[in-house]
Scaffold this active site. Structure first.
Site, PDB file in Angstrom:
ATOM      1  N   ASP A 271      -0.629  -0.071  -4.389  1.00 26.75           N
ATOM      2  CA  ASP A 271      -2.036   0.335  -4.321  1.00 26.75           C
ATOM      3  C   ASP A 271      -2.141   1.607  -3.494  1.00 26.75           C
ATOM      4  OD1 ASP A 271      -4.754   0.575  -4.197  1.00 26.75           O
ATOM      5  OD2 ASP A 271      -5.133  -1.401  -3.315  1.00 26.75           O
TER       6      ASP A 271
ATOM      7  N   LYS B  47     -13.297  -7.611  -7.653  1.00 26.20           N
ATOM      8  CA  LYS B  47     -13.579  -8.184  -6.335  1.00 26.20           C
ATOM      9  C   LYS B  47     -15.012  -8.691  -6.342  1.00 26.20           C
ATOM     10  CE  LYS B  47     -10.594  -4.984  -3.806  1.00 26.20           C
ATOM     11  NZ  LYS B  47     -10.544  -3.650  -3.191  1.00 26.20           N
TER      12      LYS B  47
ATOM     13  N   GLU C 232      -2.168   0.688  -8.495  1.00 28.13           N
ATOM     14  CA  GLU C 232      -3.619   0.588  -8.424  1.00 28.13           C
ATOM     15  C   GLU C 232      -4.203   1.878  -7.848  1.00 28.13           C
ATOM     16  OE1 GLU C 232      -4.377  -3.285  -6.746  1.00 28.13           O
ATOM     17  OE2 GLU C 232      -6.234  -2.563  -5.861  1.00 28.13           O
TER      18      GLU C 232
ATOM     19  N   ASP D 165      -9.561   0.042  -9.232  1.00 28.55           N
ATOM     20  CA  ASP D 165     -10.251  -0.802  -8.263  1.00 28.55           C
ATOM     21  C   ASP D 165     -11.490  -0.046  -7.755  1.00 28.55           C
ATOM     22  OD1 ASP D 165     -11.132  -2.191  -6.049  1.00 28.55           O
ATOM     23  OD2 ASP D 165      -9.216  -2.231  -5.006  1.00 28.55           O
TER      24      ASP D 165
ATOM     25  N   LYS E 133       0.842  -1.195   0.000  1.00 27.83           N
ATOM     26  CA  LYS E 133       0.000   0.000   0.000  1.00 27.83           C
ATOM     27  C   LYS E 133       0.876   1.243   0.000  1.00 27.83           C
ATOM     28  CE  LYS E 133      -4.131  -1.944   0.514  1.00 27.83           C
ATOM     29  NZ  LYS E 133      -5.263  -1.750  -0.421  1.00 27.83           N
TER      30      LYS E 133
END
Ligand SMILES: [Mg+2]
Length: 204
Positions: A38, A113, A64, A89, A9
């Site tokens: 991300d 997801k 991301e 995302d 992250k």
């Protein structure tokens, strides 16, 4: 553990601190594993441009959601002008399949997801219409996590998927039928999802 892809992250600290973390990760894992990042929509345009320019040096697989979910045009421009592939995302949440198809030029990779998209069927339908996807969990318990494994296998995804998330839970609902073995997960072959309930349900 045999993983060939790691994910970190970014976006919660300064760009310079993030770049230093990614540099440290690359040094720790060596030249071969893919590193994907991300930002969870945490960067401004200026921060994202600065980050992408610095991160290109570390062979970043993709970043991301560098920008907030609603900034589709911004992602499209980042994708065009910087050397690091872009994934979306959060930008997919709450959109119909057709709406997502309509923004398919805004990113290189789409993160699917099942729990956020409305289930396995919709995930597979969407994955078949998009060129390049990964399937991930939403840090689900064994049922939805195993459903994500099935969706990823059905789509024959060419990249590493984010389904090795069982270890992030303190406890789970049933034994894991698709535990990680040397960086890979086998698809359960039993009926349904292949999850054996541990709460006393008998199969007919
Ligand atoms: Mg994400």
């Amino acid at each position: 553990m045999g993983f060939e892809t790691v994910k970190c992250k970014v976006g919660a600290r300064s760009v310079e601190e993030d770049v230093e973390r990614v540099r440290a990760i690359r040094e720790a894992v060596g030249p071969d594993p893919a590193i994907r990042l991300d930002a969870n929509g945490g960067w401004s345009r200026e921060q994202a441009e600065r980050a992408l320019d610095s991160l290109a040096a570390f062979g970043t697989e993709y970043v991301e959601q560098p920008l907030p979910a609603e900034d589709i045009a911004g992602h499209r421009e980042l994708r065009e002008y910087h050397g690091v592939p872009i994934a979306l995302d959060e930008s997919l949440a709450g959109k119909a399949i057709g709406e997502i198809e309509a923004i398919s030029d805004a990113a290189d990779v789409f993160v699917l997801k099942p729990m956020a998209l409305g289930g396995v069927d919709r995930t597979i339908e969407l994955g078949r219409r998009l060129e390049d996807v990964v399937v991930t969990t939403t840090i689900d318990t064994v049922i939805a996590r195993t459903a994500a494994v099935h969706a990823a296998a059905a789509l024959d995804v060419g990249r590493a998927c984010g389904v090795a998330t069982a270890d992030l839970l303190a406890e789970d609902l049933a034994p894991d039928p698709s535990a990680v073995d040397n960086g890979a997960i086998s698809v359960p072959q039993g009926p349904g999802l292949g999850v054996e309930p541990s709460w006393g349900v008998k199969r007919a």
